[in-house]
Design a protein around this motif. Structure first.
Motif, PDB file in Angstrom:
ATOM      1  N   LEU A 358       0.831  -1.206   0.000  1.00 46.29           N
ATOM      2  CA  LEU A 358       0.000   0.000   0.000  1.00 46.29           C
ATOM      3  C   LEU A 358       0.868   1.260   0.000  1.00 46.29           C
ATOM      4  CD1 LEU A 358      -2.750  -1.009   2.605  1.00 46.29           C
ATOM      5  CD2 LEU A 358      -2.909  -1.068   0.111  1.00 46.29           C
ATOM      6  N   ALA A 359       1.969   1.233   0.743  1.00 42.29           N
ATOM      7  CA  ALA A 359       2.846   2.407   0.826  1.00 42.29           C
ATOM      8  C   ALA A 359       3.467   2.733  -0.519  1.00 42.29           C
ATOM      9  CB  ALA A 359       3.937   2.161   1.857  1.00 42.29           C
ATOM     10  N   ALA A 360       3.661   1.733  -1.361  1.00 40.60           N
ATOM     11  CA  ALA A 360       4.281   1.955  -2.667  1.00 40.60           C
ATOM     12  C   ALA A 360       3.281   2.345  -3.745  1.00 40.60           C
ATOM     13  CB  ALA A 360       5.029   0.685  -3.093  1.00 40.60           C
ATOM     14  N   HIS A 361       1.986   2.196  -3.465  1.00 40.16           N
ATOM     15  CA  HIS A 361       0.969   2.453  -4.491  1.00 40.16           C
ATOM     16  C   HIS A 361       0.654   3.946  -4.576  1.00 40.16           C
ATOM     17  CE1 HIS A 361      -2.906   2.231  -6.635  1.00 40.16           C
ATOM     18  NE2 HIS A 361      -2.448   1.078  -7.088  1.00 40.16           N
ATOM     19  N   PRO A 362       0.504   4.487  -5.797  1.00 38.62           N
ATOM     20  CA  PRO A 362       0.269   5.942  -5.945  1.00 38.62           C
ATOM     21  C   PRO A 362      -1.035   6.436  -5.347  1.00 38.62           C
ATOM     22  CG  PRO A 362       0.047   4.801  -8.047  1.00 38.62           C
ATOM     23  CD  PRO A 362       0.622   3.818  -7.097  1.00 38.62           C
ATOM     24  N   ILE A 363      -2.021   5.561  -5.186  1.00 41.17           N
ATOM     25  CA  ILE A 363      -3.301   5.961  -4.596  1.00 41.17           C
ATOM     26  C   ILE A 363      -3.456   5.380  -3.193  1.00 41.17           C
ATOM     27  CG2 ILE A 363      -5.821   5.743  -4.785  1.00 41.17           C
ATOM     28  CD1 ILE A 363      -5.492   5.807  -7.815  1.00 41.17           C
ATOM     29  N   ALA A 364      -3.145   4.103  -3.028  1.00 37.26           N
ATOM     30  CA  ALA A 364      -3.384   3.426  -1.746  1.00 37.26           C
ATOM     31  C   ALA A 364      -2.527   3.981  -0.616  1.00 37.26           C
ATOM     32  CB  ALA A 364      -3.139   1.926  -1.899  1.00 37.26           C
ATOM     33  N   ASN A 365      -1.451   4.712  -0.937  1.00 40.54           N
ATOM     34  CA  ASN A 365      -0.629   5.259   0.143  1.00 40.54           C
ATOM     35  C   ASN A 365      -1.368   6.338   0.928  1.00 40.54           C
ATOM     36  OD1 ASN A 365       0.756   8.199  -0.382  1.00 40.54           O
ATOM     37  ND2 ASN A 365       0.344   7.198  -2.326  1.00 40.54           N
ATOM     38  N   PHE A 366      -2.389   6.941   0.323  1.00 49.27           N
ATOM     39  CA  PHE A 366      -3.138   7.981   1.032  1.00 49.27           C
ATOM     40  C   PHE A 366      -4.039   7.398   2.125  1.00 49.27           C
ATOM     41  CE2 PHE A 366      -1.953  10.210  -2.873  1.00 49.27           C
ATOM     42  CZ  PHE A 366      -1.438  11.379  -2.346  1.00 49.27           C
ATOM     43  N   PRO A 367      -4.853   6.377   1.844  1.00 49.40           N
ATOM     44  CA  PRO A 367      -5.592   5.765   2.968  1.00 49.40           C
ATOM     45  C   PRO A 367      -4.663   5.152   4.016  1.00 49.40           C
ATOM     46  CG  PRO A 367      -6.018   4.593   0.892  1.00 49.40           C
ATOM     47  CD  PRO A 367      -5.326   5.855   0.545  1.00 49.40           C
ATOM     48  N   LEU A 368      -3.483   4.693   3.611  1.00 54.02           N
ATOM     49  CA  LEU A 368      -2.517   4.206   4.596  1.00 54.02           C
ATOM     50  C   LEU A 368      -2.100   5.346   5.531  1.00 54.02           C
ATOM     51  CD1 LEU A 368      -0.587   2.180   5.851  1.00 54.02           C
ATOM     52  CD2 LEU A 368       1.029   2.648   3.984  1.00 54.02           C
ATOM     53  N   GLN A 369      -1.901   6.536   4.985  1.00 61.94           N
ATOM     54  CA  GLN A 369      -1.575   7.690   5.836  1.00 61.94           C
ATOM     55  C   GLN A 369      -2.687   7.973   6.839  1.00 61.94           C
ATOM     56  OE1 GLN A 369      -0.146  11.203   3.646  1.00 61.94           O
ATOM     57  NE2 GLN A 369       0.460   9.842   1.969  1.00 61.94           N
ATOM     58  N   ARG A 370      -3.943   7.840   6.386  1.00 59.82           N
ATOM     59  CA  ARG A 370      -5.067   8.080   7.306  1.00 59.82           C
ATOM     60  C   ARG A 370      -5.123   7.003   8.378  1.00 59.82           C
ATOM     61  NH1 ARG A 370      -4.515  11.344   4.027  1.00 59.82           N
ATOM     62  NH2 ARG A 370      -3.048  11.869   5.671  1.00 59.82           N
ATOM     63  N   LEU A 371      -4.781   5.781   8.029  1.00 61.47           N
ATOM     64  CA  LEU A 371      -4.709   4.715   9.038  1.00 61.47           C
ATOM     65  C   LEU A 371      -3.681   5.084  10.104  1.00 61.47           C
ATOM     66  CD1 LEU A 371      -5.186   1.800  10.133  1.00 61.47           C
ATOM     67  CD2 LEU A 371      -3.377   1.055   8.571  1.00 61.47           C
ATOM     68  N   LEU A 372      -2.523   5.557   9.669  1.00 61.74           N
ATOM     69  CA  LEU A 372      -1.477   5.957  10.603  1.00 61.74           C
ATOM     70  C   LEU A 372      -1.918   7.153  11.438  1.00 61.74           C
ATOM     71  CD1 LEU A 372       1.551   5.564   8.173  1.00 61.74           C
ATOM     72  CD2 LEU A 372       1.058   4.128  10.156  1.00 61.74           C
ATOM     73  N   ASP A 373      -2.661   8.078  10.823  1.00 60.90           N
ATOM     74  CA  ASP A 373      -3.180   9.230  11.570  1.00 60.90           C
ATOM     75  C   ASP A 373      -4.165   8.804  12.654  1.00 60.90           C
ATOM     76  OD1 ASP A 373      -1.699  10.970  10.014  1.00 60.90           O
ATOM     77  OD2 ASP A 373      -3.348  11.447   8.649  1.00 60.90           O
TER      78      ASP A 373
END
Length: 635
Positions: A358-373
């Motif tokens: 997910l971290a490497a994907h151009p779109i999926a990295n954004f929901p990953l950031q929200r998960l971390l938030d």
């Protein structure tokens, strides 16, 4: 950001600043009050049939409302004359409400006029538009008028004016109350919910209505200008910037739940349709504040639906939707509003083992950031950190620094893994070894550049990492600070032990620290030094002493002057004397500067130069009050 020879990635490249998603203030100022003759009403018979079936607004009427708005801005803030003027203007608005709403210039003026309107005239204008609700709500200009009317509720709902004006209803005929008008609008939208949510313009009405029913105006709504306003309109006072929360009747919350229930009937549409999805995202934010149980029910419905779709080849079906431009935005909001236990189970059931992908994907990295938030517990942070920590440098090189900053933010919030993540950052930016390089971490983090790129080293020079050269570092101008780099430093300064970052800041020259303070993004790093509870007074003083000799340049800078004000507010009397003495040498220069003259006033520089003893007494009294206030707050 550049990667050195030890990295498998291309040498000499910067770490990209990261992609952006979403849409990135109104000015202030008002003409001085004065008396002006009220403009005459427009001549009768202004409306003519138009080709698009909307009433036509004649140039004469447009001119009248322009003059009326100008006169209203210049009129005194209160008084009988102003009340009469507003009453007369709103009478004319009521007669031509639809024509004004569907005219670009007219709608902009009407939005401003609604900000001046008392309760009863606004209700009459609203009632005049109600019979053409679909026309106005789905019009590119009319939609902003409806939004503006709705955003007046925090100012007018339940006010004493409502009771007072209701008593006068007999004079001008019956008028529905504001509550009845809002509930009527909610009922009409509910009857054709899918249409309004799916319309490009109508969806804005739905989103604003959800916020008003919940008594919560979201930050994005408060910050966004109303409609396609002219530069003059944007400079006008921000009358619609309301408090985030306001009291609403119980009937509003009941209708909020009824309206939100409509999402469940066509959940697939609201997940996959770009326009409709925005309405569901706003609903989740409002419900999270006002009706958390129903918010959880709605989140479960979304997750349940997505989990039953066709399976992904590499895991949960949810992973497919995390890579989709539309549904990933909705899932971002779901992750932010889920309660910690539900977030933990979602991670374990659908996301664990997939974070690096997910971290490497151009779109999926954004929901990953929200998960971390959304991480607030050590139980969730632990598996997340273990999964992401080995690939921080690779994630930075792929242009997704937001993931790294979000992970550092989670470590700050949970107060765990702080030393480990800092060591990993030093390694990712190639300044961990030799240990002398660690003094360079602040400029590297701020600019998101690796050591060899920031200092312009060749591949041969970096083959065997050399020691940090103080002379070379001091001679280099501070690089351009990125927003994400600034956020990274702010997080690190709030760690339990920010000593390494503070030592790096202390190694900067006065000019380098000045450049950091004058930067729009970098100035917030100085704010963090001044406000972080982890930074002791001694550490703070050691860093800030490098600014001596730079106070005038700081005072004459847009962002630097704000930093200097913050330093001044927290300074002891001795430090204030030093700052005032340095500024006093360039008093005339400060007075002529648009930013410096504000600093000179805050410092009371004229008093300092002419009546030193009085100045010291004044500053001593201020310091005494501040100490007393701090002791009260600590107790």
């Amino acid at each position: 950001m550049g990667l050195g020879p030890r990295s498998p990635h291309k040498v000499g490249r910067r770490f990209p600043a990261g992609g952006k998603r979403g849409r990135g203030a109104k000015g202030s100022g008002r003409p001085s009050p004065g008396r002006e003759r009220q403009p005459r009403p427009p001549p009768v018979g202004l409306s003519e049939p138009a080709a698009d079936s909307h009433p036509h607004l004649s140039p004469e009427a447009l001119g009248y409302f322009r003059r009326a708005l100008s006169a209203l801005k210049e009129a005194p803030e209160t008084g009988e004359e102003r009340d009469l003027m507003v009453h007369n203007i709103m009478k004319e608005v009521e007669a031509q409400a639809l024509a004004l709403s569907t005219n670009r210039t007219g709608s902009e003026m009407l939005q401003e006029l609604l900000g001046f309107s008392p309760l009863k005239p606004l209700c009459r204008v609203w009632a005049a538009l109600r019979s053409n609700l679909r026309t106005v709500a789905c019009h590119r200009c009319g939609v902003h008028v409806l939004q503006s009317a709705l955003l007046q509720l925090p100012r007018l709902l339940g006010s004493a004016a409502e009771e007072e004006e209701r008593e006068e209803d007999g004079k001008d005929g019956p008028t529905e109350t504001l509550e009845e008008l809002v509930l009527g609008l909610a009922a009409e939208v509910c009857d054709d919910f899918l249409f309004y949510c799916g319309d490009t313009h109508g969806s804005f009405v739905v989103r604003t209505l959800l916020q008003v029913l919940g008594g919560t105006i979201l930050e994005s709504e408060r910050a966004r200008p109303r409609g396609s306003q002219s530069s003059e309109a944007q400079r006008a006072p921000a009358r619609e910037c309301k408090p985030a929360d306001f009291e609403v009747p119980e009937t509003f919350l009941n209708h909020l739940q009824d309206l939100s229930s409509c999402f469940l009937k066509d959940i697939a549409v609201f997940i996959t349709d770009k326009i409709s999805s925005f309405c569901l995202q706003v609903a989740l934010q409002v419900l999270h504040c006002r009706l958390p149980q129903f918010c959880a029910h709605l989140c479960n419905a979304v997750i349940s639906y997505l989990s039953t779709r066709s399976s992904s080849v590499d895991g949960s079906p949810l992973l497919l939707f995390l890579r989709d431009q539309t549904s990933s935005r909705l899932l971002e909001q779901v992750l932010l509003v889920l309660e910690p236990p539900r977030l933990q189970s979602l991670f374990e059931e659908h996301l664990q083992g997939q974070l690096q992908t997910l971290a490497a994907h151009p779109i999926a990295n954004f929901p990953l950031q929200r998960l971390l938030d959304a991480v607030t517990t050590p139980e969730l942070l632990s598996p997340v950190f273990e999964e992401l920590s080995p690939v921080l440098e690779a994630v930075l090189a792929q242009g997704h620094p937001g993931v790294v900053i979000a992970l550092v933010g989670a470590c700050r919030r949970v107060r765990a893994y702080q030393a480990k993540v800092l060591q990993l950052l030093l390694e990712a930016f190639h300044c961990a070894e030799p240990s002398s390089r660690q003094l360079a971490c602040v400029p590297l983090f701020a600019t998101l550049m690796a050591y060899e790129v920031y200092y312009g080293l060749t591949e041969e020079e970096e083959a065997v990492p050399a020691e940090y050269q103080v002379e070379t570092a001091s001679a280099r101008a501070f690089g351009e600070v990125t927003v994400l780099g600034s956020l990274l430093l702010q997080h690190l300064l709030h760690f339990s032990t920010p000593g390494l970052v503070l030592r790096s800041l202390g190694a900067l020259t006065g000019l380098q620290l000045l450049a950091l303070a004058q930067s729009p993004a970098g100035s917030h790093v100085l704010d963090a030094i001044l406000t972080s509870p982890s930074v002791t007074r001694k550490q703070r003083r050691r860093v800030l002493q490098n600014l001596k000799g730079q106070y005038v340049a700081l005072a004459c800078s847009r962002h630097g002057s704000r930093v200097l004000d913050a330093i001044w507010n927290g300074a002891a009397l001795g430090a204030r004397k030093e700052i005032a003495a340095e500024l006093g040498e360039k008093n005339q220069e400060l007075i002529r500067d648009p930013f410096g003259h504000h600093v000179a006033r805050n410092v009371a520089l004229t008093t300092f130069l002419k009546r030193r003893e009085a100045w010291e007494q004044q500053q001593g009294a201020v310091a005494k009050r501040r100490r007393a206030l701090n002791s009260i707050l600590e107790d």
